[in-house]
Design an enzyme around this catalytic site. Structure first.
Site, PDB file in Angstrom:
ATOM      1  N   SER A 259      -8.647  46.920 104.004  1.00 15.71           N
ATOM      2  CA  SER A 259      -7.375  46.225 104.171  1.00 15.71           C
ATOM      3  C   SER A 259      -6.646  46.842 105.359  1.00 15.71           C
ATOM      4  O   SER A 259      -6.864  48.009 105.701  1.00 15.71           O
ATOM      5  CB  SER A 259      -6.513  46.371 102.910  1.00 15.71           C
ATOM      6  OG  SER A 259      -5.197  45.923 103.139  1.00 15.71           O
TER       7      SER A 259
ATOM      8  N   TYR B 192      -3.136  52.151  96.542  1.00 17.89           N
ATOM      9  CA  TYR B 192      -3.917  51.100  97.197  1.00 17.89           C
ATOM     10  C   TYR B 192      -4.225  51.488  98.639  1.00 17.89           C
ATOM     11  O   TYR B 192      -5.373  51.357  99.104  1.00 17.89           O
ATOM     12  CB  TYR B 192      -3.134  49.787  97.149  1.00 17.89           C
ATOM     13  CG  TYR B 192      -3.845  48.617  97.766  1.00 17.89           C
ATOM     14  CD1 TYR B 192      -4.941  48.028  97.130  1.00 17.89           C
ATOM     15  CD2 TYR B 192      -3.421  48.083  98.977  1.00 17.89           C
ATOM     16  CE1 TYR B 192      -5.593  46.945  97.697  1.00 17.89           C
ATOM     17  CE2 TYR B 192      -4.073  47.002  99.550  1.00 17.89           C
ATOM     18  CZ  TYR B 192      -5.154  46.433  98.906  1.00 17.89           C
ATOM     19  OH  TYR B 192      -5.800  45.363  99.471  1.00 17.89           O
TER      20      TYR B 192
END
Length: 265
Positions: A140, A153
């Site tokens: 990401s 995350y």
């Protein structure tokens, strides 16, 4: 076009689901892994309707032995050409809770990081004797710089990035390609509840198309949208205090406090 076998984890939702549909065609055999039985059956049915051969496995990517055994068995039936580690969850916090709760943080690391490793290791074990194959890890843009609202995350995705970069040079010498996928904001269950700005957001179907084109070209890094990617890279070069100030502005926070299964970042 010759038959191609594609393994996708996180196939029951988000980008993983979109990738399954992207690769669903008569000449493809899809090995789809997910935790949600109903959603997994649904995507498997849609892919079969497009002509693909589908084998679905309801497996938690945290279960190393179960996943490795399943991948080895499927590879014995039809050798895997492409393995995409796409399973993931997210946990974030509001401004009143500056760090992820301990258990949620560990769950994110277990799925997003170790789940990717649990997928790639058995796939490579099958590919290396053949000296051919392609593995892709979905990271990401959040892996480029830690976000105050979702440190676990960001941490997991940063580790995924480092893992992909670390194994790529040696595997290239063995005839195996490694691609790192780093999407920006994509319309998936992961960010459905976000109250933060989501610049240049695209659909999961469009993201899957971008990813497939990048994989078909053997690109080592598939990061998009480019403007946001370039901005994040620039942010990492700026003084840390400036980055902290910029990301801690009102409206940037992502008040998620629960675990969600998603097929991607």
């Amino acid at each position: 076009m010759s038959r191609r076998t594609v393994l996708i984890t996180g196939a029951s939702s988000g980008i993983g689901r979109a990738l399954a549909l992207e690769y669903a065609a008569r000449e493809h055999c899809l090995l789809l892994v997910g935790r949600d039985e109903a959603r997994l059956a649904d995507i498997a049915g849609l892919c079969r309707a497009r002509g693909a051969t589908v084998v679905a496995g309801r497996i938690d990517v945290r279960d190393r032995q179960a996943l490795a055994g399943w991948i080895a068995a499927r590879d014995g039936e039809t050798p895997i050409d492409l393995a995409i580690a796409c399973a993931g969850i997210v946990s974030g916090t509001s401004a009143l809770r500056p760090l992820d709760p301990g258990e949620a943080m560990r769950a994110v690391l277990a799925v997003d990081l170790m789940g990717a490793v649990n997928t790639i290791e058995p796939a490579l074990e099958a590919m290396r004797p053949r000296r051919r194959g392609h593995v892709a890890l979905v990271g990401s843009l959040a892996g480029l710089r830690g976000f105050p609202s979702s440190p676990a995350y960001s941490m997991a995705k940063a580790a995924v990035h480092a893992y992909a970069e670390g194994i790529r040079p040696a595997l290239r010498r063995e005839g195996i390609a490694v691609s790192l996928v780093a999407p920006g904001f994509v319309t998936t269950p992961l960010n459905r509840d976000l109250v933060a700005p989501q610049p240049l957001k695209i659909s999961a179907a469009r993201a899957a198309g971008i990813i497939r084109r990048g994989l078909d070209r053997g690109k080592p890094v598939i990061a998009f949208p480019f403007i946001l990617y370039a901005g994040m890279r620039l942010l990492t070069l700026m003084p840390a205090r400036f980055g902290d100030w910029l990301l801690d502005r009102p409206g940037v926070d992502v008040p998620l406090t629960h675990e969600k299964e998603v097929g991607g970042p």
